[in-house]
Design a protein around this motif. Sequence first.
Motif, PDB file in Angstrom:
ATOM      1  N   ARG A  71     -60.888  33.914   4.121  1.00 59.66           N
ATOM      2  CA  ARG A  71     -62.141  34.448   4.683  1.00 59.66           C
ATOM      3  C   ARG A  71     -61.996  34.683   6.177  1.00 59.66           C
ATOM      4  O   ARG A  71     -62.493  35.674   6.708  1.00 59.66           O
ATOM      5  CB  ARG A  71     -63.308  33.495   4.411  1.00 59.66           C
ATOM      6  CG  ARG A  71     -64.592  33.894   5.130  1.00 59.66           C
ATOM      7  CD  ARG A  71     -65.782  33.075   4.716  1.00 59.66           C
ATOM      8  NE  ARG A  71     -66.189  33.375   3.355  1.00 59.66           N
ATOM      9  CZ  ARG A  71     -67.253  32.847   2.755  1.00 59.66           C
ATOM     10  NH1 ARG A  71     -68.003  31.977   3.410  1.00 59.66           N
ATOM     11  NH2 ARG A  71     -67.557  33.168   1.523  1.00 59.66           N
ATOM     12  N   GLU A  72     -61.319  33.782   6.878  1.00 59.90           N
ATOM     13  CA  GLU A  72     -61.117  33.953   8.317  1.00 59.90           C
ATOM     14  C   GLU A  72     -60.318  35.219   8.591  1.00 59.90           C
ATOM     15  O   GLU A  72     -60.547  35.907   9.583  1.00 59.90           O
ATOM     16  CB  GLU A  72     -60.402  32.734   8.885  1.00 59.90           C
ATOM     17  CG  GLU A  72     -60.345  32.726  10.403  1.00 59.90           C
ATOM     18  CD  GLU A  72     -59.672  31.487  10.955  1.00 59.90           C
ATOM     19  OE1 GLU A  72     -60.117  31.003  12.004  1.00 59.90           O
ATOM     20  OE2 GLU A  72     -58.680  31.030  10.342  1.00 59.90           O
ATOM     21  N   CYS A  73     -59.386  35.549   7.687  1.00 61.36           N
ATOM     22  CA  CYS A  73     -58.614  36.788   7.831  1.00 61.36           C
ATOM     23  C   CYS A  73     -59.484  37.997   7.513  1.00 61.36           C
ATOM     24  O   CYS A  73     -59.463  38.999   8.227  1.00 61.36           O
ATOM     25  CB  CYS A  73     -57.401  36.742   6.921  1.00 61.36           C
ATOM     26  SG  CYS A  73     -56.338  38.202   7.044  1.00 61.36           S
ATOM     27  N   PHE A  74     -60.258  37.925   6.419  1.00 65.31           N
ATOM     28  CA  PHE A  74     -61.155  39.015   6.047  1.00 65.31           C
ATOM     29  C   PHE A  74     -62.089  39.381   7.201  1.00 65.31           C
ATOM     30  O   PHE A  74     -62.348  40.551   7.473  1.00 65.31           O
ATOM     31  CB  PHE A  74     -62.019  38.630   4.845  1.00 65.31           C
ATOM     32  CG  PHE A  74     -61.318  38.675   3.515  1.00 65.31           C
ATOM     33  CD1 PHE A  74     -60.278  39.555   3.280  1.00 65.31           C
ATOM     34  CD2 PHE A  74     -61.727  37.845   2.482  1.00 65.31           C
ATOM     35  CE1 PHE A  74     -59.650  39.599   2.051  1.00 65.31           C
ATOM     36  CE2 PHE A  74     -61.098  37.888   1.245  1.00 65.31           C
ATOM     37  CZ  PHE A  74     -60.056  38.762   1.032  1.00 65.31           C
ATOM     38  N   THR A  75     -62.635  38.370   7.855  1.00 66.04           N
ATOM     39  CA  THR A  75     -63.682  38.579   8.863  1.00 66.04           C
ATOM     40  C   THR A  75     -63.126  38.514  10.285  1.00 66.04           C
ATOM     41  O   THR A  75     -63.853  38.226  11.228  1.00 66.04           O
ATOM     42  CB  THR A  75     -64.806  37.538   8.691  1.00 66.04           C
ATOM     43  OG1 THR A  75     -64.265  36.226   8.871  1.00 66.04           O
ATOM     44  CG2 THR A  75     -65.422  37.634   7.302  1.00 66.04           C
ATOM     45  N   ARG A  76     -61.848  38.793  10.428  1.00 68.93           N
ATOM     46  CA  ARG A  76     -61.160  38.680  11.718  1.00 68.93           C
ATOM     47  C   ARG A  76     -61.802  39.570  12.795  1.00 68.93           C
ATOM     48  O   ARG A  76     -62.302  40.653  12.510  1.00 68.93           O
ATOM     49  CB  ARG A  76     -59.693  39.063  11.558  1.00 68.93           C
ATOM     50  CG  ARG A  76     -59.485  40.516  11.116  1.00 68.93           C
ATOM     51  CD  ARG A  76     -58.053  40.772  10.675  1.00 68.93           C
ATOM     52  NE  ARG A  76     -57.850  42.154  10.240  1.00 68.93           N
ATOM     53  CZ  ARG A  76     -58.124  42.600   9.021  1.00 68.93           C
ATOM     54  NH1 ARG A  76     -58.630  41.788   8.119  1.00 68.93           N
ATOM     55  NH2 ARG A  76     -57.903  43.869   8.714  1.00 68.93           N
ATOM     56  N   GLN A  77     -61.741  39.097  14.008  1.00 69.78           N
ATOM     57  CA  GLN A  77     -62.127  39.896  15.166  1.00 69.78           C
ATOM     58  C   GLN A  77     -60.890  40.615  15.695  1.00 69.78           C
ATOM     59  O   GLN A  77     -59.758  40.179  15.477  1.00 69.78           O
ATOM     60  CB  GLN A  77     -62.725  39.007  16.246  1.00 69.78           C
ATOM     61  CG  GLN A  77     -64.069  38.406  15.862  1.00 69.78           C
ATOM     62  CD  GLN A  77     -64.626  37.528  16.966  1.00 69.78           C
ATOM     63  OE1 GLN A  77     -63.976  36.599  17.420  1.00 69.78           O
ATOM     64  NE2 GLN A  77     -65.834  37.822  17.400  1.00 69.78           N
ATOM     65  N   LEU A  78     -61.114  41.710  16.411  1.00 70.98           N
ATOM     66  CA  LEU A  78     -60.012  42.487  16.968  1.00 70.98           C
ATOM     67  C   LEU A  78     -59.790  42.130  18.440  1.00 70.98           C
ATOM     68  O   LEU A  78     -60.672  41.577  19.098  1.00 70.98           O
ATOM     69  CB  LEU A  78     -60.303  43.985  16.852  1.00 70.98           C
ATOM     70  CG  LEU A  78     -60.473  44.534  15.434  1.00 70.98           C
ATOM     71  CD1 LEU A  78     -60.712  46.040  15.494  1.00 70.98           C
ATOM     72  CD2 LEU A  78     -59.274  44.215  14.557  1.00 70.98           C
ATOM     73  N   LYS A  79     -58.615  42.466  18.920  1.00 62.85           N
ATOM     74  CA  LYS A  79     -58.322  42.260  20.335  1.00 62.85           C
ATOM     75  C   LYS A  79     -59.295  43.065  21.189  1.00 62.85           C
ATOM     76  O   LYS A  79     -59.726  44.152  20.803  1.00 62.85           O
ATOM     77  CB  LYS A  79     -56.888  42.696  20.636  1.00 62.85           C
ATOM     78  CG  LYS A  79     -55.820  41.841  19.956  1.00 62.85           C
ATOM     79  CD  LYS A  79     -54.430  42.404  20.204  1.00 62.85           C
ATOM     80  CE  LYS A  79     -53.365  41.586  19.487  1.00 62.85           C
ATOM     81  NZ  LYS A  79     -52.015  42.180  19.634  1.00 62.85           N
ATOM     82  N   ASP A  80     -59.632  42.542  22.338  1.00 64.65           N
ATOM     83  CA  ASP A  80     -60.567  43.213  23.238  1.00 64.65           C
ATOM     84  C   ASP A  80     -60.048  44.593  23.635  1.00 64.65           C
ATOM     85  O   ASP A  80     -58.844  44.771  23.894  1.00 64.65           O
ATOM     86  CB  ASP A  80     -60.781  42.375  24.497  1.00 64.65           C
ATOM     87  CG  ASP A  80     -61.474  41.049  24.201  1.00 64.65           C
ATOM     88  OD1 ASP A  80     -62.148  40.960  23.148  1.00 64.65           O
ATOM     89  OD2 ASP A  80     -61.338  40.112  25.014  1.00 64.65           O
TER      90      ASP A  80
END
Length: 295
Positions: A71-80
């Motif tokens: 789930r943490e991978c599914f909902t990952r944030q992207l680099k700024d």
Amino acid sequence: MASSIQSLTKREQINFLLTNRIPRRYLTFFIGWLSQIESPIFTKILIRVWQLFADDLRLQDAKKQRFSSLRECFTRQLKDGLRPVVKHPDTVTSPCDAVIGAYGKVDGTQVFQAKGFPYDISELIPDPRLHHKYRNGSFVTLRLKSSMYHRFHAPIDCSVSKITYISGDTWNVNPVALKRVEKLFCKNERAVIELQQDHPTSSITLVPVAAILVASMKFHFLKDTLDLKYQGPNQIPCYVDLKKGDEMGYFQHGSTIILFATSNYHFCDVIQLGAEIKMGQPLMSGHLSRFSKQY
């Protein structure tokens, strides 16, 4: 040529059978449970399996490279800085990374999910006021593939005062299923979010639609996660002001967002069927014009 078409048809049939002619609800519960297991080693194995089916999964864009759960991978944030947002006030930007599945003019209150498969706005959105507002307006179907960035953002400066939650099925929302299941979007679990603006004649509404393996929509301004286990009210009040590009929430897996706009908005010239669009890129404008297209 004939053999390649026949092969494609067979692959579509297998895809449809594997993802729809199964206990969709229970498989979705299972994937939801599986994705929450916290184990870096087990998660790495699951991601490797996922990459066998999604070769365009680009985790190098993620803010973090190691994940404790799927789930943490599914909902990952992207680099700024990877998703710059066009700030022009008359431009509606894409709320998410997506493939353009369909777009065009609403014919009265009739919308096309795929060629020959229309549905009425009233079958998707229960609010009669919005049926009238988007009569002869525009729509675009944004499909988030499982490998894509799953978070969605405000496409305009706006406020949100409520979310309407509609429980439903968990059909796959890929093109194969859309060509076979009539009014599919109207059958699936979904939410309706009207984005309120200062301009009384302009309106944008988002309809995130969940699907098999997803059935989970998390909004940062709601306490509860909207999923198949949700037992709360259908009309959920909330009071939040959003700037264009502000993160609204995320899907647990790939899914679809349908965006409706009033008739004073027009599609930007770069919008094409099947094209990929990134969150923050121009989608619509009050000044550019484009005629209707759909499958």
